[in-house]
Scaffold this motif. Structure first.
Motif, short mmCIF file in Angstrom:
data_model
loop_
_atom_site.label_atom_id
_atom_site.label_comp_id
_atom_site.label_asym_id
_atom_site.label_seq_id
_atom_site.Cartn_x
_atom_site.Cartn_y
_atom_site.Cartn_z
N THR A 157 -8.44 -1.78 14.81
CA THR A 157 -8.56 -3.23 14.63
C THR A 157 -9.07 -3.59 13.24
O THR A 157 -8.51 -4.47 12.59
N VAL A 158 -10.10 -2.89 12.75
CA VAL A 158 -10.59 -3.26 11.41
C VAL A 158 -9.64 -2.79 10.32
O VAL A 158 -9.42 -3.51 9.34
N LEU A 159 -9.05 -1.61 10.48
CA LEU A 159 -8.17 -1.10 9.42
C LEU A 159 -6.94 -1.99 9.26
O LEU A 159 -6.44 -2.19 8.16
N MET A 160 -6.49 -2.55 10.40
CA MET A 160 -5.32 -3.40 10.35
C MET A 160 -5.61 -4.71 9.62
O MET A 160 -4.74 -5.29 9.00
N LYS A 161 -6.88 -5.14 9.71
CA LYS A 161 -7.23 -6.44 9.11
C LYS A 161 -7.45 -6.35 7.60
O LYS A 161 -7.54 -7.38 6.93
N ILE A 162 -7.58 -5.12 7.05
CA ILE A 162 -7.84 -5.01 5.61
C ILE A 162 -6.65 -5.56 4.83
O ILE A 162 -5.50 -5.18 5.06
N ASP A 163 -6.93 -6.46 3.91
CA ASP A 163 -5.90 -7.10 3.12
C ASP A 163 -5.27 -6.07 2.17
O ASP A 163 -5.98 -5.50 1.33
N PRO A 164 -3.95 -5.83 2.28
CA PRO A 164 -3.34 -4.81 1.40
C PRO A 164 -3.48 -5.16 -0.07
O PRO A 164 -3.44 -4.26 -0.93
N ARG A 165 -3.68 -6.45 -0.38
CA ARG A 165 -3.81 -6.83 -1.79
C ARG A 165 -5.09 -6.26 -2.40
O ARG A 165 -5.15 -5.99 -3.59
N LEU A 166 -6.12 -6.05 -1.53
CA LEU A 166 -7.35 -5.46 -2.04
C LEU A 166 -7.09 -4.04 -2.53
O LEU A 166 -7.61 -3.62 -3.57
N ILE A 167 -6.25 -3.31 -1.76
CA ILE A 167 -5.94 -1.94 -2.14
C ILE A 167 -5.13 -1.93 -3.43
O ILE A 167 -5.38 -1.16 -4.35
N GLU A 168 -4.15 -2.86 -3.50
CA GLU A 168 -3.35 -2.96 -4.72
C GLU A 168 -4.24 -3.28 -5.92
O GLU A 168 -4.09 -2.70 -7.00
N ALA A 169 -5.17 -4.21 -5.71
CA ALA A 169 -6.06 -4.59 -6.80
C ALA A 169 -6.85 -3.38 -7.29
O ALA A 169 -6.99 -3.15 -8.49
N ALA A 170 -7.37 -2.59 -6.33
CA ALA A 170 -8.16 -1.42 -6.71
C ALA A 170 -7.29 -0.44 -7.48
O ALA A 170 -7.73 0.15 -8.48
N GLU A 171 -6.02 -0.29 -7.06
CA GLU A 171 -5.12 0.62 -7.76
C GLU A 171 -4.84 0.11 -9.18
O GLU A 171 -4.86 0.87 -10.14
N ASP A 172 -4.61 -1.20 -9.27
CA ASP A 172 -4.35 -1.80 -10.59
C ASP A 172 -5.53 -1.59 -11.52
O ASP A 172 -5.37 -1.44 -12.72
N LEU A 173 -6.72 -1.62 -10.94
CA LEU A 173 -7.92 -1.49 -11.77
C LEU A 173 -8.24 -0.03 -12.05
O LEU A 173 -9.30 0.28 -12.57
N GLY A 174 -7.35 0.87 -11.65
CA GLY A 174 -7.48 2.26 -12.09
C GLY A 174 -8.07 3.22 -11.09
O GLY A 174 -8.45 4.33 -11.45
N CYS A 175 -8.19 2.85 -9.82
CA CYS A 175 -8.68 3.79 -8.81
C CYS A 175 -7.57 4.76 -8.44
O CYS A 175 -6.42 4.34 -8.28
N ASN A 176 -7.92 6.03 -8.27
CA ASN A 176 -6.94 6.93 -7.66
C ASN A 176 -7.08 6.80 -6.14
O ASN A 176 -7.97 6.11 -5.64
N SER A 177 -6.19 7.47 -5.41
CA SER A 177 -6.14 7.18 -3.96
C SER A 177 -7.46 7.55 -3.28
O SER A 177 -7.87 6.90 -2.32
N ARG A 178 -8.13 8.61 -3.77
CA ARG A 178 -9.39 8.98 -3.16
C ARG A 178 -10.45 7.89 -3.38
O ARG A 178 -11.20 7.53 -2.48
N GLN A 179 -10.46 7.35 -4.62
CA GLN A 179 -11.43 6.28 -4.91
C GLN A 179 -11.12 5.02 -4.11
O GLN A 179 -12.03 4.34 -3.64
N VAL A 180 -9.81 4.72 -3.95
CA VAL A 180 -9.45 3.56 -3.14
C VAL A 180 -10.03 3.71 -1.75
O VAL A 180 -10.62 2.80 -1.20
N PHE A 181 -9.92 4.93 -1.23
CA PHE A 181 -10.43 5.15 0.11
C PHE A 181 -11.95 5.02 0.16
O PHE A 181 -12.49 4.26 0.96
N SER A 182 -12.64 5.71 -0.75
CA SER A 182 -14.10 5.75 -0.62
C SER A 182 -14.74 4.44 -1.06
O SER A 182 -15.84 4.11 -0.63
#
Lengths: 271, 273
Positions: A157-182
């Motif tokens: 339920t919580v994972l589904m609610k996470i806005d995918p744009r937040l993940i995109e933003a983190a990627e744009d700002l230079g996070c690798n996938s591990r950093q996006v997760f943590s």
């Protein structure tokens, strides 16, 4: 119009059948079985049962952690499926919960027993049978099996609610996938982790059927002791004292857990 | 990464369904030992429908589940509307009360209710107080929070102007509730009622403590099989129940999917205008 009075009957019901019963537990815990006078001896007797309390807590902590480690990737996977697949998988997780957990546990006994399905198979291919049942591992397996859905559903339920744009933003700002997760996904899923842990730990620590069927006399849990006070030894006063201590322990654990989240009305069990 | 996760998820699903497969296979087994398959037979199913006792126990479970679901859903929905209009301390007090049976382990809920009933029994000088009524009260009590927690979010999502509009158009508050609010929160009521029903049907721990010898439900009876060997027709019964629930869930899923796609189409059509 006073709409809040609509909850009057409900509040009355809950006071009658949850608050007052807890008062009765307190009363029984503090009175002597024979004379009915005030005593602390029931609570004092609990000291003999600390090893069992500790074992219950220890086994259910391990089971809860295993549920979290198994449940998180599964919930993550489901949360990233198409909506139709999501609904199907969610349904498939809830389906086993609808079948009597007593029978599902008996099925595990049939699988793990010394002359059970797995050991029969092992002997038929020429291997020696394994001691799979009547030990701590089997009890933990039973807990993980029975309560895993309670971990997966709130996480999903919580994972589904996470806005995918937040993940995109983190990627744009230079996070690798591990950093996006943590740094993004994990912190945002804390409420789900907390309610998942609570929903697994509470029934696991107080179970008695699983330990009776999959454990041995050496692995009895606090739930078994409480059950026997009411159904075999018939000492409800001592049983009430044990229930009281168990309840306080759980309230402390849940209270500590809930400090990690601040929304207290987060409904953890809605479909 | 995604691929390993897919394999892992499949493995977890296999883990979740292994016992179900064991039970289903056992229901077609000729022999009595669940661990040894001695040949295919449908006799267990025939035996099941001849066993009045087992069917009566299933009937008991269904009666309690239907009654407790109905009462808890009505009482809980009305209460949720009331709680929704509360603010501040009163609201958190009532929500705290709602959370007690949720955070309390089942065994403590069962024990506390059993002690209450025993206490009242002594006061009223009733010997066998445990039975149908105590079971029903207990089931309503543990179902109520699920109804409340499912209905509350729907009330929060609802546009408060809708009720206002209904009142402005001449509805009495009661009419506004039945014509507008009830319709809006229906999905929450349905899922709350469904949860209440399944929790009640499957509940063992609480029932075990609050039931007497007079009125026994199916799970409590199955627990007593620990002393005597379990009869294979029980597996047949649960295989049938599993299939019934599966069909129910698939139908609901299909209906929901159709509803969703219809809504999507409607939205598209509106967007074109």
């Amino acid at each position: 119009m006073k709409r809040k009075w609509l909850s009057g009957p409900y509040v009355l019901w809950m006071v009658l059948f949850t608050l007052i019963p807890l008062g009765v537990v307190l009363y029984f815990a503090l009175t002597d079985a024979a004379t009915g006078k005030f005593t602390l001896s029931n609570l004092a007797k609990i000291a003999d049962y600390w090893p069992i309390f500790l074992r219950s807590i220890w086994l259910s902590i391990i089971a809860t952690l295993i549920c979290l480690l198994i449940g998180y990737p599964v919930a993550y996977f489901i949360a990233h499926c198409k909506p139709t697949t999501q609904r199907l998988l969610q349904m498939m997780i809830m389906l086993p919960m609808c079948i009597s957990f007593l029978l599902r546990t008996l099925a595990w006994v049939a699988l793990l027993d010394d002359t059970g399905i797995i050991n029969n198979f092992l002997t038929s291919i020429g291997l020696s049978p394994l001691p799979l049942i009547r030990n701590n591992g089997a009890v933990i397996l039973g807990m993980v099996y029975n309560y895993l859905p309670y971990m997966i559903l709130p996480l999903f339920t919580v994972l589904m609610k996470i806005d995918p744009r937040l993940i995109e933003a983190a990627e744009d700002l230079g996070c690798n996938s591990r950093q996006v997760f943590s740094r993004v996904i994990l912190p945002l899923s804390v409420p789900g982790i907390v309610s998942g842990i609570t929903m697994v730990f509470v029934p696991a620590v107080s179970t008695f059927y699983i330990s009776q069927k999959l454990g041995s006399p050496g692995t009895i849990l606090i739930g078994d002791v409480i059950e026997s006070q009411f159904k075999a030894a018939y000492n409800p006063n001592f049983g009430a004292a044990l229930s009281l201590v168990l309840m306080v322990l759980i309230f402390v654990c849940v209270g500590v857990m809930n400090r990690f989240t601040n929304d207290d009305e987060e409904s953890m069990v809605t479909l | 990464m995604r691929r390993t996760n897919r394999i892992f998820t499949i493995l977890v699903f296999i883990f979740l369904y292994i016992p179900m497969i064991v039970l289903a296979v056992a229901s077609f087994n000729k022999g009595k030992d669940i661990a040894v398959f001695q040949g295919f037979t449908l006799n267990q199913y025939k035996e099941l429908f001849r066993d009045d006792n087992l069917l009566r126990l299933l009937g008991n479970s269904v009666i309690i589940a239907v009654l407790s679901m109905t009462i808890a859903t009505v009482l809980g929905t009305v209460a949720a509307v009331g709680i929704h209009s509360m603010r501040g301390k009163l609201r958190s007090a009532v929500m705290g009360l709602t959370n007690i049976p949720m955070t309390n382990p089942d065994i403590v809920t069962g024990v506390s209710l059993a002690l209450l009933f025993a206490f009242v029994g002594v006061l009223l000088r009733i010997n066998a107080v445990l039975g149908f009524w105590t079971l029903l009260i207990a089931h309503i009590t543990f179902s109520l929070p699920y109804v409340i927690l499912n209905v509350m979010p729907k009330l929060a999502q609802m546009d408060p102007n809708l009720t206002e509009a209904a009142l402005d158009l001449g509805c009495t508050p009661v009419q506004a509730f039945f014509k507008v609010v009830l319709h809006e929160i229906m999905p929450g009521i349905v899922s709350g009622a469904l949860m209440a029903f399944t929790m009640s049907l499957d509940d063992f721990v609480i029932s075990y403590f609050v039931t007497g010898s007079g009125f026994v439900t199916l799970p409590v009876e199955i627990y007593s099989y620990t002393k005597k060997p379990i009869q294979p027709k029980v597996y047949a019964m649960f295989t049938l129940m599993f299939v019934a629930i599966l069909l129910l869930m698939v139908t609901m899923n299909l209906l929901q999917a159709r509803d969703n796609s219809r809504r999507k189409k409607l939205r598209k059509r509106e967007a074109y205008r």
